[in-house]
Design a protein around this motif. Structure first.
Motif, PDB file in Angstrom:
ATOM      1  N   SER A 242     131.407  36.205 -55.748  1.00  0.00           N
ATOM      2  CA  SER A 242     130.088  36.499 -56.111  1.00  0.00           C
ATOM      3  C   SER A 242     129.094  35.575 -55.003  1.00  0.00           C
ATOM      4  CB  SER A 242     130.032  35.976 -57.313  1.00  0.00           C
ATOM      5  OG  SER A 242     130.856  36.649 -58.297  1.00  0.00           O
ATOM      6  N   GLY A 243     127.906  36.317 -54.849  1.00  0.00           N
ATOM      7  CA  GLY A 243     126.967  35.852 -53.762  1.00  0.00           C
ATOM      8  C   GLY A 243     125.591  36.217 -54.365  1.00  0.00           C
ATOM      9  N   LEU A 244     124.514  35.786 -54.151  1.00  0.00           N
ATOM     10  CA  LEU A 244     123.065  35.863 -54.256  1.00  0.00           C
ATOM     11  C   LEU A 244     122.728  36.841 -53.342  1.00  0.00           C
ATOM     12  CD1 LEU A 244     121.167  35.662 -56.632  1.00  0.00           C
ATOM     13  CD2 LEU A 244     120.269  33.619 -55.363  1.00  0.00           C
ATOM     14  N   LYS A 245     122.219  38.014 -53.429  1.00  0.00           N
ATOM     15  CA  LYS A 245     121.712  39.063 -52.310  1.00  0.00           C
ATOM     16  C   LYS A 245     120.094  38.956 -52.307  1.00  0.00           C
ATOM     17  CE  LYS A 245     121.264  43.814 -51.262  1.00  0.00           C
ATOM     18  NZ  LYS A 245     121.473  45.275 -51.708  1.00  0.00           N
ATOM     19  N   THR A 246     119.377  38.818 -53.444  1.00  0.00           N
ATOM     20  CA  THR A 246     117.918  38.552 -53.130  1.00  0.00           C
ATOM     21  C   THR A 246     117.470  37.849 -54.438  1.00  0.00           C
ATOM     22  OG1 THR A 246     117.460  40.734 -54.406  1.00  0.00           O
ATOM     23  CG2 THR A 246     117.622  40.679 -52.010  1.00  0.00           C
ATOM     24  N   VAL A 247     116.020  37.376 -54.337  1.00  0.00           N
ATOM     25  CA  VAL A 247     115.341  36.751 -55.440  1.00  0.00           C
ATOM     26  C   VAL A 247     113.981  37.071 -55.551  1.00  0.00           C
ATOM     27  CG1 VAL A 247     114.949  34.392 -56.749  1.00  0.00           C
ATOM     28  CG2 VAL A 247     117.051  34.610 -55.300  1.00  0.00           C
ATOM     29  N   THR A 248     113.354  37.557 -56.751  1.00  0.00           N
ATOM     30  CA  THR A 248     111.987  37.631 -56.816  1.00  0.00           C
ATOM     31  C   THR A 248     111.471  36.679 -57.836  1.00  0.00           C
ATOM     32  OG1 THR A 248     112.068  39.382 -58.658  1.00  0.00           O
ATOM     33  CG2 THR A 248     112.418  40.110 -56.179  1.00  0.00           C
ATOM     34  N   ASP A 249     110.164  36.875 -58.155  1.00  0.00           N
ATOM     35  CA  ASP A 249     109.524  35.995 -59.437  1.00  0.00           C
ATOM     36  C   ASP A 249     110.151  36.391 -60.567  1.00  0.00           C
ATOM     37  OD1 ASP A 249     108.121  34.870 -57.378  1.00  0.00           O
ATOM     38  OD2 ASP A 249     106.165  36.211 -58.066  1.00  0.00           O
ATOM     39  N   LYS A 250     110.831  37.518 -60.772  1.00  0.00           N
ATOM     40  CA  LYS A 250     111.276  37.655 -62.026  1.00  0.00           C
ATOM     41  C   LYS A 250     112.653  38.358 -62.339  1.00  0.00           C
ATOM     42  CE  LYS A 250     106.878  39.599 -63.989  1.00  0.00           C
ATOM     43  NZ  LYS A 250     106.268  40.779 -64.619  1.00  0.00           N
ATOM     44  N   THR A 251     113.342  38.508 -60.888  1.00  0.00           N
ATOM     45  CA  THR A 251     114.620  39.051 -60.931  1.00  0.00           C
ATOM     46  C   THR A 251     115.571  38.377 -59.939  1.00  0.00           C
ATOM     47  OG1 THR A 251     114.037  40.849 -59.410  1.00  0.00           O
ATOM     48  CG2 THR A 251     113.981  41.256 -61.987  1.00  0.00           C
ATOM     49  N   TYR A 252     116.763  38.789 -59.992  1.00  0.00           N
ATOM     50  CA  TYR A 252     117.616  37.999 -58.917  1.00  0.00           C
ATOM     51  C   TYR A 252     118.972  39.062 -58.936  1.00  0.00           C
ATOM     52  CZ  TYR A 252     119.299  35.280 -63.076  1.00  0.00           C
ATOM     53  OH  TYR A 252     119.351  34.784 -64.456  1.00  0.00           O
TER      54      TYR A 252
END
Length: 305
Positions: A242-252
């Protein structure tokens, strides 16, 4: 639209997770049950499928979770055929709360007909394509892609590629007998179940969180896309990266790549948009600044489904 009712039931206590609502794997379980009934409407009922040794299943799923469903909630699923092609049907289903009539979740599936024993793809009978016109429907705005995109699947990754990219191990285990259908292949529910079971480990390794010790805040998925690539059977060994693709102020957005441990070949690839959840107010909350800063350090370029 000409959607038919294809499933009706209620949320059971044992289908709920640590967040107190129905776990994502059971949404897919019920969507698959709805697909079976929809098969009846297009002339591919269970008796014919059993006689022929065929299976109606999905090769690609898009799911949106619009409202959480808690234990005891009554619901039904309605659905229809959006497109009918010789090699696949595009199916739309939506889960609706029986009392409020609010749509709780939506499902878009690319359904395929395969040989049960080998999973070899088959062409849909001309009669099924013709009967699909009787249950023709469209995907409404609330069932469309939102945080994710309907892009062609990427080339299948390998386990070596996942490890080189910095994705972390979040699950390892054996395909158990009760995870499988009558032909010994893992059901769609358990693809999602593996990912769902991995999340506490994912949060522990990326943020140091222990879900069992936090009763005030948690998380919830808003949207998932699954591309099914392999055919895991009873006894196969699986491992998830698993890995993180994107982050915003409210979602990831997390990416999950599931592999056969022995061969290193991809079994499935998935993306999920998630939010932080106030478990007392049952409402989404903005990602705390310190958490966002920590998450941004974990983003891996080039991830995708």
């Amino acid at each position: 639209m000409s959607m038919q009712e294809i499933y009706r039931s209620s949320v059971q206590t044992w289908e709920s997770d640590q967040m107190g609502h129905m776990n994502v794997q059971f949404y897919l379980d019920k969507a698959q049950a709805g697909l079976a009934t929809l098969g009846h409407y297009i002339g591919l009922g269970p008796r014919l499928l059993k006689e022929k040794g065929w299976v109606l299943t999905a090769r690609d799923h898009h799911v949106r979770f619009l409202r959480e469903q808690r234990p005891g909630a009554p619901f039904f699923i309605r659905g229809g055929v959006v497109e009918a092609h010789a090699d696949h049907f595009v199916i739309y289903e939506e889960m609706v709360n029986t009392v409020s009539n609010d749509v709780a979740a939506t499902f878009r599936a690319e359904a395929v007909l395969v040989e049960g024993a080998t999973r070899k793809p088959l062409s849909f009978p001309k009669e099924a394509i013709a009967k699909a016109e009787e249950v023709k429907t469209e995907i409404p705005a609330h069932g469309a892609f939102r945080g994710l995109k309907m892009t062609p699947p990427r080339a299948a990754p390998t386990l070596a590629e996942a490890e080189k990219s910095g994705m972390i191990r979040t699950y390892m285990g054996e395909v158990m007998p009760d995870w499988c259908d009558a032909h010994g292949y893992m059901t769609k529910r358990h693809f999602m179940g593996v990912v769902s079971d991995s999340i506490p480990n994912l949060l522990a390794q990326t943020r140091g969180d222990d879900r069992s010790a936090n009763t005030k805040t948690g998380g919830a998925a808003l949207e998932y896309r699954f591309v099914y690539r392999g055919k895991p059977k009873e006894g196969d060994l699986l491992t998830l990266r698993s890995g993180l693709k994107t982050v915003t102020d409210k979602t990831y957005t997390w990416c999950h790549w599931l592999f056969d441990t022995e061969t290193g070949e991809a079994i499935a690839t998935a993306e999920a948009v998630a939010i932080a959840l106030d478990l007392e107010a049952r409402k989404s909350i903005p990602i705390p600044p310190e958490m966002k800063a920590q998450l941004e350090k974990l983003v891996i370029e080039g991830l995708g489904v």
